[in-house]
Scaffold this motif. Sequence first.
Motif, PDB file in Angstrom:
ATOM      1  N   LYS A   1      51.717  36.782  35.454  1.00  0.00           N
ATOM      2  CA  LYS A   1      51.503  36.034  36.692  1.00  0.00           C
ATOM      3  C   LYS A   1      50.104  36.294  37.247  1.00  0.00           C
ATOM      4  O   LYS A   1      49.406  35.361  37.673  1.00  0.00           O
ATOM      5  N   ARG A   2      49.675  37.548  37.224  1.00  0.00           N
ATOM      6  CA  ARG A   2      48.332  37.881  37.722  1.00  0.00           C
ATOM      7  C   ARG A   2      47.253  37.215  36.869  1.00  0.00           C
ATOM      8  O   ARG A   2      46.262  36.688  37.393  1.00  0.00           O
ATOM      9  N   ASP A   3      47.448  37.238  35.540  1.00  0.00           N
ATOM     10  CA  ASP A   3      46.461  36.629  34.644  1.00  0.00           C
ATOM     11  C   ASP A   3      46.364  35.124  34.865  1.00  0.00           C
ATOM     12  O   ASP A   3      45.269  34.540  34.807  1.00  0.00           O
ATOM     13  N   ILE A   4      47.483  34.486  35.110  1.00  0.00           N
ATOM     14  CA  ILE A   4      47.486  33.039  35.356  1.00  0.00           C
ATOM     15  C   ILE A   4      46.798  32.726  36.680  1.00  0.00           C
ATOM     16  O   ILE A   4      45.953  31.825  36.769  1.00  0.00           O
ATOM     17  N   GLU A   5      47.124  33.477  37.714  1.00  0.00           N
ATOM     18  CA  GLU A   5      46.552  33.242  39.046  1.00  0.00           C
ATOM     19  C   GLU A   5      45.048  33.511  39.075  1.00  0.00           C
ATOM     20  O   GLU A   5      44.305  32.839  39.795  1.00  0.00           O
ATOM     21  N   SER A   6      44.598  34.491  38.278  1.00  0.00           N
ATOM     22  CA  SER A   6      43.172  34.827  38.254  1.00  0.00           C
ATOM     23  C   SER A   6      42.374  33.962  37.278  1.00  0.00           C
ATOM     24  O   SER A   6      41.151  34.044  37.232  1.00  0.00           O
ATOM     25  N   GLY A   7      43.066  33.151  36.480  1.00  0.00           N
ATOM     26  CA  GLY A   7      42.391  32.283  35.520  1.00  0.00           C
ATOM     27  C   GLY A   7      42.049  32.957  34.214  1.00  0.00           C
ATOM     28  O   GLY A   7      41.333  32.375  33.379  1.00  0.00           O
TER      29      GLY A   7
END
Length: 331
Positions: free
Chosen positions: A88-94
Motif C-alpha cells: 500500500k505504501r509503495d502504491i501511494e508513493s508511486g
Amino acid sequence: MRLFLLPISTRRSLIYCEKLHEKAPQDRSYYDKLTLKANETWVAWEKDDKAIGNWKRKVTFYGNQALKRIPYEEWGLKTIPALTAKRKRDIESGKAEYQVLFPGQYLPQQRVPALLHKLAKERQSMHRSKLLWSILIMPLTAPFMLIPVIPNLPFFYVLYRAWSHWKALGGSKHLEFLLQHNLPTPAPSSALDQLYTAGLMYPTRALSRAAPRPTQQQAAQVAGVVHQQTNNETQDVMVLQRWNGKLIAEQFRLPDMEVEIERAVGQVEKSIKTREELVEEKIEQEKAAGGHGKRAKDVLPEEILERIQEKAEHVADQGKDGAKAKEAHKP
C-alpha cells in the motif's frame, strides 16, 4: 508486477496475476509453510494407491471435480496477492509499477478500466458473505471427527472454501486499491494478439505452434470476423481455445497460467454455446485469414504439415511401446 486481462469470450475475461518469486525456505511465513504442506499432501494423496479402499485417491478425484465448479473469476482473483501495508505504501508513493497486459485486437483498450473495475467490485460482497457462512458452518462438521481412519473431510472442505473466499476477497481489494490510484497501466500486447489469432486460425495446438506467427493484417481479419459473429455485440463469442492456454503460458513463462486458462475456457464454453455452434464459429474464424474460402491450415506449406504428422506418429509409437513394456512386466 504484471497482471493479465485475458478475454475468454467477447463478454467474459480472466484476470491473472504473475506469481511472485518463490520465497527461500527460511523466509517463508507459517501461512506459506502451511499452504505448501497442504498442496504437497494433496499431490501425495492423488498418487497413493495403498490406502484402505483406495480412499485417498477417491477423495482427491471427487475433490478435483468439486474444485472445477469453483467459478474461474474466483480463481483469477486468488492469484492477486493480498494488499499488505508495504504494498500500500509503495502504491501511494508511486514506487510500485503495475502493468495489465491484454490482446488489443480482441479487447479494446477503452474497455479495460471498466472491466477491471467490474472484476474488482462485483464479487466482493458475495465473497465476504460466503466467507462468513463458511466460518459459521465449521463447528457443525465436528461430529464427522468420530469417523475412524478417514480425516474430517467436511471440515477441511469448508475450511478450504473459507480460505478461498478470503483469498479472492483480498485480491479484489488489492485490485480496487490499484484502480483508485490509476493503476495498473494498460499495456496492449502484440504477442497476445498473435497467440489469440493463431488459436482462432488453426484447429490444433500443434498446427498453431508450427505455423508462422500471424501478421497484423491476419489478426485484424480474424478479429473482424469475431466482431461480426457477435451480431453487433448482442451475442457472446469464444475468442480463446482451451489448448491455447499452454502456448500463452509458455510465451510468458508462467506455467500456472495454463490451468487457469483451461478452467476458464471450459466454464465459459459450457455456459454460452452448444458444441456444434462452437465448431461452426471456429471454422469461420479459421477461414478468415486463409483466403479464398480455405481454412488457414489448408494453405500451410506441405513440409509443416508433414513435420506435424511425423511428430504425431512418433508420439503414438512411443505410447504403444510404453503399453507393451507395461504388459511385459505384468506377473
